[in-house]
Design a protein around this motif. Structure first.
Motif, mmCIF file in Angstrom:
data_model
loop_
_atom_site.group_PDB
_atom_site.id
_atom_site.type_symbol
_atom_site.label_atom_id
_atom_site.label_comp_id
_atom_site.label_asym_id
_atom_site.label_seq_id
_atom_site.Cartn_x
_atom_site.Cartn_y
_atom_site.Cartn_z
ATOM 1 N N VAL A 1 0.848 -1.195 0.000
ATOM 2 C CA VAL A 1 0.000 0.000 0.000
ATOM 3 C C VAL A 1 0.880 1.240 0.000
ATOM 4 C CG1 VAL A 1 -1.697 1.318 1.352
ATOM 5 C CG2 VAL A 1 -1.888 -1.155 1.212
ATOM 6 N N MET A 2 0.506 2.192 -0.845
ATOM 7 C CA MET A 2 1.209 3.468 -0.874
ATOM 8 C C MET A 2 0.451 4.499 -0.058
ATOM 9 S SD MET A 2 2.721 4.654 -4.483
ATOM 10 C CE MET A 2 4.203 3.889 -5.098
ATOM 11 N N ILE A 3 1.198 5.235 0.738
ATOM 12 C CA ILE A 3 0.587 6.296 1.535
ATOM 13 C C ILE A 3 1.017 7.624 0.938
ATOM 14 C CG2 ILE A 3 0.589 7.365 3.825
ATOM 15 C CD1 ILE A 3 0.859 4.428 4.916
ATOM 16 N N ALA A 4 0.042 8.466 0.603
ATOM 17 C CA ALA A 4 0.353 9.762 -0.036
ATOM 18 C C ALA A 4 -0.169 10.883 0.864
ATOM 19 C CB ALA A 4 -0.231 9.797 -1.443
ATOM 20 N N ARG A 5 -1.358 11.430 0.554
ATOM 21 C CA ARG A 5 -1.850 12.582 1.318
ATOM 22 C C ARG A 5 -2.031 12.246 2.797
ATOM 23 N NH1 ARG A 5 -6.939 13.976 -2.250
ATOM 24 N NH2 ARG A 5 -6.878 11.696 -2.413
ATOM 25 N N GLY A 6 -2.332 10.998 3.091
ATOM 26 C CA GLY A 6 -2.535 10.574 4.480
ATOM 27 C C GLY A 6 -1.276 10.641 5.327
ATOM 28 N N GLY A 7 -0.121 10.806 4.679
ATOM 29 C CA GLY A 7 1.132 10.875 5.436
ATOM 30 C C GLY A 7 1.584 12.309 5.690
ATOM 31 N N LEU A 8 0.821 13.289 5.169
ATOM 32 C CA LEU A 8 1.245 14.683 5.314
ATOM 33 C C LEU A 8 0.996 15.160 6.744
ATOM 34 C CD1 LEU A 8 -0.174 16.044 1.923
ATOM 35 C CD2 LEU A 8 2.202 15.430 2.456
ATOM 36 N N GLY A 9 2.053 15.569 7.411
ATOM 37 C CA GLY A 9 1.934 15.972 8.821
ATOM 38 C C GLY A 9 1.517 14.804 9.696
ATOM 39 N N ASN A 10 1.657 13.610 9.200
ATOM 40 C CA ASN A 10 1.141 12.430 9.898
ATOM 41 C C ASN A 10 2.005 11.207 9.590
ATOM 42 O OD1 ASN A 10 -0.611 10.736 11.302
ATOM 43 N ND2 ASN A 10 -1.924 10.415 9.515
ATOM 44 N N PRO A 11 3.331 11.309 9.830
ATOM 45 C CA PRO A 11 4.170 10.137 9.522
ATOM 46 C C PRO A 11 3.843 8.932 10.392
ATOM 47 C CG PRO A 11 5.457 11.832 10.667
ATOM 48 C CD PRO A 11 4.119 12.436 10.350
ATOM 49 N N TRP A 12 3.143 9.174 11.514
ATOM 50 C CA TRP A 12 2.743 8.059 12.407
ATOM 51 C C TRP A 12 1.840 7.078 11.716
ATOM 52 C CZ3 TRP A 12 2.130 13.195 13.405
ATOM 53 C CH2 TRP A 12 3.056 13.754 14.298
ATOM 54 N N ILE A 13 1.243 7.476 10.613
ATOM 55 C CA ILE A 13 0.331 6.549 9.930
ATOM 56 C C ILE A 13 1.054 5.239 9.617
ATOM 57 C CG2 ILE A 13 0.759 7.523 7.616
ATOM 58 C CD1 ILE A 13 -2.212 6.947 6.975
ATOM 59 N N PHE A 14 2.363 5.321 9.348
ATOM 60 C CA PHE A 14 3.114 4.089 9.067
ATOM 61 C C PHE A 14 3.170 3.216 10.325
ATOM 62 C CE2 PHE A 14 4.576 6.934 5.725
ATOM 63 C CZ PHE A 14 4.549 6.109 4.623
ATOM 64 N N ARG A 15 3.519 3.851 11.444
ATOM 65 C CA ARG A 15 3.626 3.106 12.702
ATOM 66 C C ARG A 15 2.265 2.517 13.089
ATOM 67 N NH1 ARG A 15 4.504 6.797 17.679
ATOM 68 N NH2 ARG A 15 2.244 6.731 17.688
ATOM 69 N N GLU A 16 1.231 3.360 12.963
ATOM 70 C CA GLU A 16 -0.107 2.909 13.348
ATOM 71 C C GLU A 16 -0.569 1.747 12.481
ATOM 72 O OE1 GLU A 16 -1.417 7.365 14.889
ATOM 73 O OE2 GLU A 16 -2.541 6.459 13.260
ATOM 74 N N ALA A 17 -0.267 1.845 11.182
ATOM 75 C CA ALA A 17 -0.686 0.754 10.274
ATOM 76 C C ALA A 17 0.070 -0.524 10.601
ATOM 77 C CB ALA A 17 -0.453 1.160 8.823
ATOM 78 N N LEU A 18 1.366 -0.394 10.898
ATOM 79 C CA LEU A 18 2.141 -1.595 11.241
ATOM 80 C C LEU A 18 1.587 -2.222 12.518
ATOM 81 C CD1 LEU A 18 5.742 -0.336 10.358
ATOM 82 C CD2 LEU A 18 4.484 -2.155 9.194
#
Ligand SMILES: Cc1cc2nc3c(=O)[nH]c(=O)nc-3n(C[C@H](O)[C@H](O)[C@H](O)COP(=O)(O)O)c2cc1C
Length: 324
Positions: free
Chosen positions: A224-241
């Protein structure tokens, strides 16, 4: 659900990828995403015409660091020979090459590149063939569903890519004419996954960790590619993992946002100097502040700040007060 993904000879630690985003996915943003767990990050799209003309600004977009690995480099252009030359020029800069066949921006499509290639399968094939023979790096393409919704060409283009030796394909399931309107149609990602053997990466409307899990489940895609959802929100990677290993994600606190935003500012300053960092960080800080009380006032205030010290102070005030 967390799984490593293998793209050609490249084995990634996990299947979460920071998408290419023009003007945004530079070194500081990639560092932030990697620190939160991204398995692969992309540069923004890079013009092969700029590369062959040895444009200084174009080469700047390749700035990286030893820790910025694995790195995908995305190229765009419309002429097979120049694309191949571009691929040779960037050989030592990254670990994977991607050809942009999805950009909907007028300037790009008018030049015959980006999503214009979705209605020219022969030209798309010639470009992939030329690049494939010019590089030994893993090769991928990133596409939309087609030029128009009524004329989907993604299955044909993906089949060509597979035949021509691409190692994976990314689909953002909107048409060119749709731009960013409407909802990304994830059923098209599922259809693509069922029609090719190479890995399929899904992109489109990923704004939360829950969206990541839902896309993997609903489409069967490999990454999965994260684009706009990662702006100001790099935690989205950690949360998804976390979610992918069955844990409930812990949301970021304002204090954590402050720490990350300060680090982002520092990285930007080291890369580009204070003046550029201050200007560029305005949009990122607006994203870091999003959803917190009085974010709009904070945005207005930082747009007027010209000194790093003053900015740091304003950030501390804003985020600390929300932490209290
Ligand atoms: C500001 C911005 C710049 C983008 N630049 C690129 C780019 O350089 N190359 C590319 O392939 N896609 C680019 N995209 C598309 C994203 O990579 C992604 O496919 C798209 O935003 C859909 O994902 P999302 O809905 O989760 O944001 C860009 C998107 C945005 C919002």
């Amino acid at each position: 659900m967390t799984k490593s993904i293998t793209i050609g000879p490249l084995r990634l630690p996990n299947n979460l990828i920071l998408a290419p985003m023009a003007g945004l996915t530079n070194l500081p943003m990639r560092f932030m995403a990697r620190e939160c767990g991204a398995g692969l990050c992309f540069t923004e799209m890079i013009s092969v015409n700029g590369l062959v003309r040895e444009g200084k600004k174009t080469f700047e977009l390749l700035r990286s660091a030893p820790k910025d690995r694995p790195l995908g480099i995305q190229l765009f252009g419309d002429e097979p020979g120049i694309m191949a030359e571009g691929a040779r020029l960037v050989a030592g800069y990254g670990d994977l090459l991607d050809i942009n066949m999805g950009c909907p921006v007028r300037k790009v499509v008018d030049s015959g590149a980006g999503s214009a290639l979705l209605r020219e399968p022969h030209k798309a094939a010639a470009i992939i063939r030329a690049v494939r023979s010019a590089t030994s790096l893993p090769l991928t393409i990133k596409i939309r569903t087609g030029w128009k919704a009524e004329e989907p060409s993604f299955l044909e283009i993906a089949r060509i890519a597979e035949e021509e030796g691409c190692d994976a394909v990314t689909l953002h399931p909107r048409s060119r004419t749709q731009m960013f309107e409407g909802k990304a149609d994830w059923s098209k990602i599922k259809a693509l996954k069922e029609s090719v053997k190479i890995p399929v990466i899904g992109s489109g409307d990923i704004f939360t960790a829950r969206d990541v899990v839902a896309m993997l489940e609903e489409t069967g895609c490999d990454g999965v590619m994260i684009a706009r959802g990662g702006l100001g929100n790099p935690w989205i990677f950690r949360e998804a993992l976390e979610m992918m290993t069955g844990r409930e994600p812990v949301p970021s606190t304002p204090q954590e946002r402050l720490t990350m935003a300060l680090r982002h500012l520092q990285l930007f300053t080291e890369l580009s100097g204070e003046r550029v960092a201050l200007r560029e960080m305005r949009k990122h800080l607006a994203w870091y502040a999003k959803g917190l009380p009085n974010a709009a006032q904070f945005r207005d205030m930082i747009n007027r700040i010209e000194e790093k010290e003053e900015l740091t102070h304003a950030m501390g005030n804003f985020f600390d007060r929300r932490a209290a």
